[in-house]
Write an enzyme that holds these catalytic residues in place. Structure first.
Site, mmCIF file in Angstrom:
data_model
loop_
_atom_site.group_PDB
_atom_site.id
_atom_site.type_symbol
_atom_site.label_atom_id
_atom_site.label_comp_id
_atom_site.label_asym_id
_atom_site.label_seq_id
_atom_site.Cartn_x
_atom_site.Cartn_y
_atom_site.Cartn_z
ATOM 1 N N ASP A 158 -11.894 19.034 18.883
ATOM 2 C CA ASP A 158 -10.820 18.586 19.765
ATOM 3 C C ASP A 158 -11.066 18.972 21.211
ATOM 4 O O ASP A 158 -10.688 18.241 22.137
ATOM 5 C CB ASP A 158 -9.482 19.170 19.299
ATOM 6 C CG ASP A 158 -8.901 18.400 18.123
ATOM 7 O OD1 ASP A 158 -9.559 17.444 17.661
ATOM 8 O OD2 ASP A 158 -7.800 18.760 17.664
ATOM 9 N N SER A 177 -10.572 24.696 4.684
ATOM 10 C CA SER A 177 -9.631 25.651 5.220
ATOM 11 C C SER A 177 -10.087 26.280 6.537
ATOM 12 O O SER A 177 -10.075 25.621 7.561
ATOM 13 C CB SER A 177 -9.342 26.717 4.155
ATOM 14 O OG SER A 177 -8.096 27.299 4.380
ATOM 15 N N LYS A 188 -8.212 20.945 3.210
ATOM 16 C CA LYS A 188 -7.190 21.938 2.859
ATOM 17 C C LYS A 188 -6.543 22.428 4.145
ATOM 18 O O LYS A 188 -7.060 23.313 4.824
ATOM 19 C CB LYS A 188 -7.784 23.098 2.083
ATOM 20 C CG LYS A 188 -6.734 24.136 1.690
ATOM 21 C CD LYS A 188 -7.335 25.271 0.904
ATOM 22 C CE LYS A 188 -6.258 26.296 0.558
ATOM 23 N NZ LYS A 188 -5.745 26.995 1.749
#
Length: 446
Positions: free
Chosen positions: A300, A289, A314
Site C-alpha cells: 500500500d 496473517s 486470514k
C-alpha cells in the site's frame, strides 16, 4: 493478553461470563442457560459411561468456541503451554501450521527444516487420517494432540492433495526449533527469508540486514528480496515492527472489532532500515496473517513490489486470554486492515506481479544455429571497444543427437529447492526484477 496472528496446530478456547442485556434478551439468556444446565445434568446422569464434570464443561466450551470460526477455541493447560513455546520459537511436534476446513485438517504451511517439511508436506494438503484414524469428526484440538508425541516416534498421516489419489506419509516427530529469519547474499542482492513471526523475528531481521550490507558493501547492494512464502504468521507486534523497519512514515495496520471504540491503529516511526533500496516481497498461498500484514503495508505504501501468488487470506486477530485452571481461550476479536483500508479476510493479498511457481531446468541449445555456425561467416578481426585486433575462437561443436528430452509436464519446485535461484522460479524472477530496476536507475543517472 497477547495478540496472535497465525493459524496454528493448537486447538482453542474459553470460559467466559455471559453478558446479560438490560432488555428482553435477558430472559432469553436465562432460558438458554437453563436449557444448558438441563442437558448437562441429563448427560451427567444417563450417559452410558461416566464422564467427569470437567470433561463435560471443557467439551461444551470447545464446542461453543469452535462453532464461531476456524480460529477460536479452548486451550487446556497442555495446549496453552505448547502455544507459548511455539511463539518463543521452540516446541515439539511435526512442524506444520494447520487449520480446520470441511471437517479435515488443512495444512496452511510446513515450517522450514522440520520433519513435515522434509517429508514433503505442502501448503494446501488435507490430512484425512492420522495413524489410520479418520480426522472427520474430530475437532482441531483432538487432531493436534494425536499429531504431537514423544520425540523420535513416528506417525503416519494420509494426505489428499488436489486431484491426486490419497497417499500416506510417515513422519518422525522431533523438537521444532524455529529459526524465523535466514539470510544470504545473491551476488549484489540480499535475500532474507522470514519463516514465521516469533519473539526473535525483528532482531533477527536487523542482524541479517547488517550482515548482508557488510558482505556486499553499502554502495554495491542493489536491493532486497523478502521471502515470506509459506509463512503462517505469528505475533502481531512482530509484524508491525518488521513493517516499520522498512517504512519511514504512515499507517502500518489497523484493527477493528465489534465495538467501534476498540479500533486501533499502528503507525511507522521515522527511519527506513534499507534506506530506500528496492524490495521485492515473495508470497504464496501459505503466507497468512502476520505475513499478510507486512506484505499489505509495504504494498500500500509502494515501498515494495509484491510478487508470487495470492496469499492465504486470514485477516482476523485472535486474543489469547488466560483462564483459571492454567488453560486459556483464543477468541477472534477483530479484523485487521491494510493502510488503504482493505480487509483481506478470505481474499488475501493480490501480488503486483503474479508469478506461478515452477522448476527451472537448463535446456540444451545445441541445435540453435548462430552466426558463427554458418558457413563462410565473417571473422571478428577487430574489437571497436578497445581498438585491439581479435582472433576468432573456434566454435564449440553443437549437439548432433537431437535427443534432448523435454519435461512432459511442469514440475513445481520441491520444498528443499525453495530459495535456490537455480531451481526456484519465483525467486529467480525477483532477482531479475531487482537487477533490472538497478540497471534502469543507472541509465537514468547517466
Amino acid at each position: 493478553m497477547r495478540f496472535l496472528l497465525s493459524v496454528t496446530m493448537a486447538a482453542v478456547l474459553m470460559i467466559s461470563a455471559p453478558a446479560f442485556s438490560q432488555d428482553n434478551e435477558e430472559g432469553d439468556t436465562y432460558e438458554q442457560l437453563k436449557l444448558f444446565g438441563e442437558v448437562f445434568e441429563r448427560v451427567r446422569a444417563d450417559f452410558v459411561e461416566e464422564v467427569s464434570d470437567r470433561e463435560l464443561v471443557e467439551a461444551a466450551i470447545e464446542g461453543m468456541l469452535s462453532e464461531l470460526d476456524p480460529h477460536s477455541g479452548y486451550l487446556d493447560s497442555e495446549s496453552f503451554k505448547d502455544m507459548r513455546e511455539q511463539t518463543r520459537g521452540e516446541f515439539g511436534g511435526l512442524g506444520i501450521e494447520v487449520t480446520m476446513e470441511d471437517g479435515l485438517v488443512k495444512v496452511v504451511s510446513p515450517i522450514d527444516d522440520t520433519p513435515a517439511f522434509r517429508a514433503g508436506i505442502q501448503s494446501g494438503d488435507m490430512i484425512t487420517h492420522i495413524d489410520g484414524e479418520q480426522v472427520m469428526g474430530m475437532n482441531l484440538n483432538e487432531a493436534v494432540k494425536m499429531m504431537r508425541g514423544p520425540v523420535d516416534t513416528t506417525i503416519e498421516v494420509t494426505i489428499r492433495r488436489g486431484n491426486q489419489e490419497p497417499f500416506d506419509v510417515e513422519i518422525t516427530r522431533d523438537i521444532i526449533q524455529v529459526q524465523s529469519v535466514r539470510s544470504r547474499v545473491e551476488e549484489d542482492i540480499g535475500y532474507i527469508r522470514l519463516t514465521s513471526f516469533t519473539e526473535q523475528t525483528t532482531g533477527g531481521l536487523q542482524e541479517a540486514f547488517a550482515d548482508i550490507r557488510e558482505e556486499v558493501g553499502e554502495d554495491e547492494l542493489k536491493g532486497i528480496v523478502l521471502d515470506m512464502r509459506n509463512n503462517p504468521g505469528g505475533l502481531l507486534e512482530q509484524a508491525i515492527s518488521v513493517s516499520d523497519a522498512f517504512l519511514d512514515r504512515g499507517e502500518i495496520v489497523s484493527t477493528r472489532g465489534r465495538d467501534e471504540d476498540d479500533a486501533q491503529r499502528w503507525n511507522a516511526d521515522s527511519g527506513d532500515m534499507a534506506e530506500g533500496l528496492p524490495i521485492v516481497v515473495l508470497i504464496n498461498g501459505g503466507s497468512a496473517s502476520a505475513s499478510e500484514i507486512v506484505a499489505g503495508a509495504l504494498q500500500d505504501h509502494r515501498r515494495a513490489i509484491v510478487m508470487g501468488t495470492p496469499s492465504f487470506g486470514k485477516g482476523s486477530v485472535q486474543t489469547v486470554i488466560p483462564l483459571s485452571g492454567n488453560g486459556a481461550m483464543r477468541l477472534t476479536t477483530a479484523r485487521y486492515y491494510t493502510p488503504s483500508g482493505r480487509s483481506i479476510q478470505a481474499k488475501g493479498i493480490e501480488p503486483d506481479i503474479v508469478v506461478e511457481q515452477a522448476r527451472l531446468e537448463s535446456m540444451d541449445n545445441g541445435l540453435i544455429r548462430r552466426e558463427e555456425d554458418l558457413p563462410r561467416h565473417l571473422e571478428n578481426d577487430f574489437d571497436r571497444r578497445d581498438g585491439q585486433d581479435g582472433e576468432a575462437e573456434e566454435p564449440e561443436a553443437g549437439s548432433e543427437s537431437g535427443d534432448t528430452e523435454e519435461p512432459t509436464e511442469e514440475e513445481l519446485v520441491s520444498p528443499e529447492d525453495q530459495g535456490d535461484p537455480e531451481q526456484d522460479y519465483q525467486l529467480a524472477r525477483a532477482l531479475d526484477l531487482l537487477r533490472g530496476l538497478a540497471l534502469f536507475s543507472q541509465l537514468e543517472v547517466n
